[in-house]
Every structure is written in C-alpha cells, then in structure tokens.
Motif scaffolding. Structure first.
Motif, PDB file in Angstrom:
ATOM      1  N   GLN A  71      42.604  34.594  -5.733  1.00 28.98           N
ATOM      2  CA  GLN A  71      42.265  33.731  -6.866  1.00 28.98           C
ATOM      3  C   GLN A  71      41.240  32.664  -6.460  1.00 28.98           C
ATOM      4  N   TRP A 114      33.144  32.650  -9.265  1.00 25.03           N
ATOM      5  CA  TRP A 114      32.941  32.509 -10.712  1.00 25.03           C
ATOM      6  C   TRP A 114      32.259  31.184 -11.063  1.00 25.03           C
ATOM      7  N   GLU A 160      49.157  38.347 -11.895  1.00 28.15           N
ATOM      8  CA  GLU A 160      48.316  37.484 -12.719  1.00 28.15           C
ATOM      9  C   GLU A 160      47.364  36.698 -11.819  1.00 28.15           C
ATOM     10  N   ILE A 161      46.079  36.759 -12.137  1.00 25.59           N
ATOM     11  CA  ILE A 161      45.100  35.977 -11.384  1.00 25.59           C
ATOM     12  C   ILE A 161      44.550  34.845 -12.253  1.00 25.59           C
ATOM     13  N   ARG A 162      44.699  34.980 -13.556  1.00 28.93           N
ATOM     14  CA  ARG A 162      44.290  33.888 -14.440  1.00 28.93           C
ATOM     15  C   ARG A 162      45.136  33.952 -15.703  1.00 28.93           C
ATOM     16  N   SER A 163      45.736  32.833 -16.073  1.00 27.76           N
ATOM     17  CA  SER A 163      46.605  32.877 -17.243  1.00 27.76           C
ATOM     18  C   SER A 163      45.793  32.779 -18.535  1.00 27.76           C
ATOM     19  N   ARG A 202      44.398  36.953 -20.527  1.00 29.41           N
ATOM     20  CA  ARG A 202      45.248  36.795 -19.350  1.00 29.41           C
ATOM     21  C   ARG A 202      44.896  37.963 -18.441  1.00 29.41           C
ATOM     22  N   LYS A 224      29.410  31.257 -13.806  1.00 32.82           N
ATOM     23  CA  LYS A 224      30.076  31.281 -15.110  1.00 32.82           C
ATOM     24  C   LYS A 224      29.198  30.812 -16.269  1.00 32.82           C
ATOM     25  N   TYR A 248      33.549  36.657 -15.288  1.00 33.91           N
ATOM     26  CA  TYR A 248      34.765  36.669 -14.483  1.00 33.91           C
ATOM     27  C   TYR A 248      34.985  38.061 -13.871  1.00 33.91           C
ATOM     28  N   GLU A 307      37.617  32.467  -8.007  1.00 39.00           N
ATOM     29  CA  GLU A 307      37.290  31.245  -8.734  1.00 39.00           C
ATOM     30  C   GLU A 307      35.998  30.615  -8.178  1.00 39.00           C
ATOM     31  N   LEU A 357      41.581  32.904 -19.770  1.00 37.49           N
ATOM     32  CA  LEU A 357      40.127  32.889 -19.573  1.00 37.49           C
ATOM     33  C   LEU A 357      39.491  32.885 -20.961  1.00 37.49           C
TER      34      LEU A 357
END
Ligand code: HEM
Ligand code: SF4
Lengths: 553, 163
Positions: free
Chosen positions: A265, A272, A217-220, A201, A276, A230, A269, A222
C-alpha cells in the motif's frame, strides 16, 4: 452496449494487419518459435494438445446477436462446428488452423471483436457481473467502468510484458459478488462513501492456481476520477518488483504476500501521488461519454407477473421449474433476466454448437433487444425479456437444448477442458462432469438439494476454479495415473472462502459415488432450508470427511 | 554487433561505448548504474560536460538514479530477455518523474515487435538484436496510428484528444 468509434475500429484493423505481418514473418522463418509465442499469445492463440486454440475476448461478457452469428460462422468455417464459453466470459475455438488465425481475426474485427490480450503476460479481459445494468440491487452499472478499463489496458505500452498475466474484475452490488473479485489480481468494488460520492474499494493480490489467496483491501475508497492512475500505480509497482525468476511465484499475490499488504500500500500510494493529478485522471466528460453507451433501454410499461405467465406456470410444470430456477428478477417491472443453460447432459459444460449459436442470436433479437451476456458460470444470459413472452422464449430455448432448468444446482458445474484438450492437464475433467451429470439427473432431487457450486479443474492451475467450489474437484497425477482430489467449503461470492481438502484422492469411476456420499451427508445434516455451504460451515469438515472415508479410530 | 537505430534510420558512428567496472572511463562512456552511484564524485565532471551515460540492469529502478538523471546525456536500459518488461517502467519513470531529456537507449534482447511500445515509453535509440531485419524494424514504428493511453510522447490519453 459500447459501440466502436473510428479510433476503436482503426486500432483493431491495425492490429489485424500487424498480426498478419507477424504470422507471415513467422511462416517465413524470420521469427523463431520461442519469439513467436508471445506474439501469438497476445492474439489469444495457444497451441494445445491436438490443435491450436483461439480465445476470443468478450469484454465484460457483453456481446450482440450479430457478433454471436459471426462466432457461429467461425465455428463452422474454421473449426469443428462448436465453441466453448469459459469462466472468464470469453469464448474459445478448439480446432482452428494456425495459418488461418489472421483471417479469423479479420472476420472478428468486422463485428468489433478481437482476441487482444486474451492470453500472455498482460492485462487480460476485465470481467464483471452478468446481470450488470438490469439487477435492482446494484449501486450503478459497472460496465462503463469496465469499458474504461478495457481501453486503458488495451496495448498499454508499459504493461505488455508483465511478470505474469493480470486479471481485473469489477463488482457493483453491495453484499453480492457475481464477479469473484476476491480471487482476482485486482478486485474493484464500486461503492459510495459517507458523503454519497461514487468511488472504488480496491482489493489486490487474490488468485487461484497453485497458491490460492483471497485478495486484501489496499484502499477503502478511491474517488471515481482516479481509477486509471491508481491502477497504473499498482501495476507499475508489480511490473518493477514482481518476481520473474519463477513463473509459479510471479503473480501479484506472491508480491503482496512477500511485502505485506501495508508495505504494498505504501509503495502504491507513493507512486500514485506522483501521477494522480496528471492527464490520465478521468474527466467527467469521458465518464459521461462512456456511460452514455450503457443507458437504460426504452422499456415498456408492463404489468409485473402478468396473468398469462401465471397461467402458463400453472399449466406446465416444466416451464414453472425453469422459471423458478433459470429466470431472475429484473429491475424493471414486467421484465425478467433469463439464463440460457450451456449444461446439457452429454455436452462439455460451456460448449455450444454453431446451430445453437445462431439460435441464441435469433432469440436475443426476438426477445432481448439483441444483446447477450456470457457468464462466469459458463452460461449465457438474455437480460431484457418481457415476462409475458417467457413461455414462448422457453419453448424455443428448450427445442434448442438451452433450457436445462438447473442454474446454480449441482449439475450446473464449472469445468475446465482438462485432459481432453489442455496440454497442461493432469487428468481429464469433462468425463467427470459428464459422469456426475448422468448420475444426478433427477430434477426433483437436484432442486431439493438447492444451490451447490461444483467446480472441476484438470490440474492445479485451477481454470475450473475448484478452490472456490462448494465442492471442488481437482485432477491429480499419481505415477502417470489420473486421480481426483476433493475439497469442500469453497465459495467465490461476497463471503469468499477457499475449499479445504477432504482427504486422499479417488479414481475417476469412484467420483459419482463420492459425490453421492457428500450429498447424503448434507441431506442428513441440514436444518431448515440451509444451503450446502451453510450446512458445511455449521456442521464442520470432519462430519463430511467421516461420511466419505468412514470414522477414524 | 547490435544495430543502433532511432525511429527513422540506422545510425552509424555512435561515439558511445560501454565501460564496465574495470575499464577506464573516457569521454562518451556508459557506465553501470552501480559504478555511477559508487564513484559519483570522480565521474561528475565528465557528466557535466555531457559526455557520460549510465546503464541500467533490468532489476535496477529509476528511483536509484533519481534526480541525477538530469546529468546524463545518454541512458541505456537492458532487456536481458524480450519478455522482461521492467525496462518499460524504468524508461517511463526516468522521462516522466525525473524529467530526463537526453537519449534513452534500449539494449539487449531488443526485437522488432517491442519497438513500438518502447518508443511510447520514451526510448529513442534502439540497439536492435543483430539478427533483426532493419526494414521490418523501421516499419514497426508506424504499425499503429492511434493509442488509447497517454505515453511519454503525448501525455494526453485518447479521451482528452478524442473529438
Ligand atoms: C485449454 C487451454 C488452457 C490453458 C493452457 C490454460 C492455462 C492456465 C494456466 C497455466 C493457469 C494458471 C495461471 C496462474 O495461476 O498463474 C490458468 C488459470 C486459469 N484459467 Fe486457464 N487455461 C486454459 C483454459 C481455460 C479455460 C477453458 C478456462 C475457463 C473455463 C480458463 C480459465 C482460467 C481461470 C479462471 C484461471 C484461474 C487463475 C487465477 O484466478 O489465478 N482457462 N489457466
Ligand atoms: S486447470 Fe489445468 S487442465 Fe484445466 S484448463 Fe487449466 S491448465 Fe488445463
């Protein structure tokens, strides 16, 4: 513990040679002062009020006895015989000569240590929980992830000239946070999703300094393999769009605030998605390789809370008090986590002498598998001590002035170097810490007060984390005179909060009295074993304000 | 005059030159990115012959040129101050996200101790600030023989290369 292979060592040796060359070019006048500055900063060298300061990295706070002895030898041979452990788990030398820094770095490199990226506008030393790997409540050991981040961030070609310094912290304990991840540029919580898969997170945009902000929070979630891509994406967005016109607005927290976390975000994203599934995606082999350096040691089968320990506690109240305060439960039966206190009365918090450093190295080897951790609270930890040997360890630690039984209490304060060393200070902070330690030296009273974080900074850069102290003290300058502003209710843990300013500032000699009024108010207000923070949150700011300044009409 | 080097040598007789907003665009002109975006139709023919380049200011991003990068024979990226690191991301994105294959030049406050990182981000031409020592500069490319990360010259991070 991670042990260097030929690549790690070669890189470090080449770094030392590079800096030696840069220093020679500087001393020859081939590099002007202004352009040497970032080069020395990238090797941890500041020039401070009286002398240069060298900040040595302790990656995620973990080091060993041999490394500690080397630090002691440096303190002896190149400094005034002591060193200072900082809140970022690093260690600082306050008096080295500039020209000798390449030699110091060479000595460090011989034991796999360095000062890489301990300063400058790059990704700094990644920090984590000092109890990592030995605490029962963690999901997994966070240190392999920190080591993966260390390697990725070391001399990252794209991110050596960021708008500002960049700090990452990692936590793996649900509901507890000893790494203060919410006040870092990137905070990583290791978590499991509903399918039971490991991942992260990610929080972004926290930080202290003149604009303190709790990260968002930018990602719950990963996935585990995606850590580096990321991070690359976040920092690439920051590198391109972070402000560079004003250094006070250059941190990622300001970018996140300006864009809003949703827009941030989206940008991250989109970046990414491009990278990724590239070669930077972690492989299981690499995760396994790094994790294999942090395996559980060969613990013995031991009895929990052995009779010898109980007996020693019954017979020696001082020992019992130390066990109660400074020793923490270990995941392995019959073992304990020991905190060595660097908060002796009359010493700047975090300071150790070369003799103490040698003694700590001996203790680590004799009692704790040769390893040591440095902590965010400016203390040290021996993480693998047999409970049956605690009494013996305590006696030796005590005779070296390392067993002050006050961990987590008022006098276990965090304190920056302030005006005694730091060129940026508005006020001294070490004498404030000392005055408070002298005034509140009654152990019974301190233990009765229970856990209180007192954090002191000499200016709004907040190196002493005053914003997240339950009681925060900030040095301010008023027409060339030193004053101190108090804030209450800050907390760096899992339910992080920023302190609220109490009111007008105070002269230095008033500080112990002011602290006493705050503590009296807490004692009067508390119910059923509430901590200071709980009482403050329940009773409210005004009650404390009135206790200190009197009732407003 | 800045000294133009690639990683092996000092270059002379560079046909490329800057053409700012007023100057006529002739062969081997490097025009500001903004001018390219505004006058794309007029400049296209020259670009297609491999005789046009663009110059990025440090606050311009690779995405602004995007796929058009493929049309350029040279791209120059400005470092107004050595401490302004935006150009590293611009370079990397041009090379890795937009497949740029031509010459990539670092211009401006280009100092010896930045060269190695620049090389790794895909630069192959360096307009070194004129007070910099050429020999020290050429030596700087071999300061390090190992790197942890992937970069433009080797997309595999060390963990995929480690034996
Ligand atoms: C004596 C030399 C030091 C100097 C010149 C210095 C300088 C600074 C500056 C300028 C900042 C503000 C950065 C910002 O927020 O943008 C800062 C923040 C900080 N420094 Fe120091 N510092 C020094 C020593 C220390 C020490 C001894 C510690 C640890 C005890 C420390 C730990 C920190 C931390 C944790 C922050 C908070 C930054 C944040 O989370 O946003 N520094 N320092
Ligand atoms: S808070 Fe201020 S005085 Fe204290 S170390 Fe940081 S910069 Fe120096």
């Amino acid at each position: 513990m991670y042990v260097y292979d030929q690549y790690d060592q070669q890189l470090l040796n080449e770094r030392v040679a590079q800096f030696r060359g840069q220093m020679a070019r500087y001393l020859d006048g081939k590099i002007p002062e202004e352009e040497f500055l970032p080069l020395r900063l990238q090797n941890g060298i500041y020039v401070q009020r009286y002398a240069p300061m060298l900040r040595v990295a302790i990656p995620y706070g973990l080091f060993n006895a041999k490394q500690m002895r080397t630090l002691a030898s440096i303190a002896r041979d190149y400094d005034k015989g002591y060193a200072h452990f900082s809140t970022r788990q690093n260690v600082q030398f306050n008096w080295p000569a500039l020209e000798q820094c390449p030699d110091i770095l060479e000595r460090l490199a011989s034991v796999q240590m360095h000062a890489v990226q301990t300063s400058g506008n790059c990704i700094r030393n990644t920090t984590t929980d000092e109890f990592a790997g030995v605490t029962a409540d963690e999901l997994v050991d966070p240190r392999p992830y920190c080591e993966i981040i260390r390697q990725w961030s070391t001399f990252h070609p794209e991110f050596a000239y960021l708008p500002r310094k960049f700090k990452i912290a990692v936590n793996a304990v649900p509901g507890v946070d000893r790494a203060a991840v919410k006040v870092h540029d990137i905070g990583i919580n290791i978590v499991r999703n509903e399918q039971g898969e490991l991942g992260y997170r990610i929080l972004v945009g926290g930080g202290l300094g003149r604009t303190p902000i709790i990260g968002s929070e930018i990602r719950s979630f990963l996935p585990e393999e995606d850590l580096l891509t990321y991070l690359d994406a976040i920092i690439r967005i920051y590198n391109q769009f972070g402000r560079r016109d004003n250094k006070y607005k250059a941190r990622i927290k300001i970018l996140v605030k300006a864009l809003g976390v949703e827009r941030m975000q989206e940008l991250v994203e989109a970046e990414w998605q491009r990278i990724k599934d590239g070669e930077d995606k972690l492989t299981q082999a690499e995760l396994d390789r790094v994790k294999s350096h942090f395996t559980t040691p060969n613990y013995q089968t031991l009895e929990s809370n052995p009779a010898s320990l109980q007996q020693a506690q019954a017979q020696d109240a001082a020992f019992a008090r130390w066990v109660q305060r400074n020793v923490r439960p270990h995941k392995q039966a019959g073992y304990a986590i020991v905190n060595l206190s660097l908060k002796q009365k009359g010493n700047a918090p975090g300071d150790v002498t070369a003799e103490q450093m040698d003694a700590i190295a001996d203790l680590a080897e004799e009692f704790s598998l040769g390893e040591i951790r440095s902590t965010h609270q400016q203390n040290l930890v021996l993480a693998d001590v047999e409970q049956q040997r605690l009494y013996e360890l305590w006696q030796q630690a005590k005779s070296n002035g390392l067993a002050t039984p006050t961990l987590g209490l008022l006098t276990d304060m965090i304190c920056c170097p302030g005006g005694d060393f730091c060129a940026l200070a508005n006020a001294k902070s070490i004498p404030v810490a000392e005055a408070i330690q002298v005034r509140f030296d009654d152990l019974d009273y301190l233990h009765d007060l229970g856990e209180i974080d007192l954090n002191i900074s000499g200016c709004m850069n907040a190196c002493g984390h005053h914003h997240v102290g339950n009681i925060g003290v900030l040095g301010v300058d008023k027409k060339g005179e030193e004053f101190y502003q108090i804030s209450l209710g800050g907390n760096g843990g899992d339910d992080a909060s920023l302190g609220k300013i109490l009111g007008p500032s105070f002269a230095r000699d008033a500080m112990p009295d002011v602290i006493a009024k705050i503590l009296d108010c807490y004692v009067a207000q508390r119910i059923d074993g509430e901590t200071f923070l709980e009482t403050y949150r329940r009773a409210g700011h005004t009650v404390f304000k009135e206790a200190v300044y009197g009732k407003a009409d | 005059m800045a000294k133009l080097i690639d990683r092996q040598q000092l270059l002379s007789n560079d046909p490329w030159h800057f053409a700012d907003d007023e100057q006529a665009v002739t062969e081997y002109a490097i025009v500001p990115l903004k001018r390219w975006l505004e006058q794309r139709d007029d400049l296209l023919a020259l670009a297609q012959q491999g005789k046009l380049g663009v110059h990025f200011n440090s606050d311009e991003t690779a995405d602004q040129l995007g796929e058009d990068a493929a049309l350029m024979a040279r791209i120059s990226i400005d470092f107004p101050k050595f401490s302004d690191g935006r150009g590293y991301s611009t370079a990397r994105l041009l090379r890795q996200s937009f497949g740029y294959q031509g010459e990539l030049q670092a211009s401006g406050d280009v100092l010896i101790d930045q060269l190695f990182y620049m090389l790794r981000c895909g630069f192959d031409r360096f307009a070194l600030r004129d007070d910099q020592d050429i020999d020290d500069a050429l030596a700087a490319f071999s300061t390090f023989s190992v790197s942890y990360q992937s970069d433009v010259n080797d997309p595999r991070p060390l963990f995929r290369r480690r034996s």
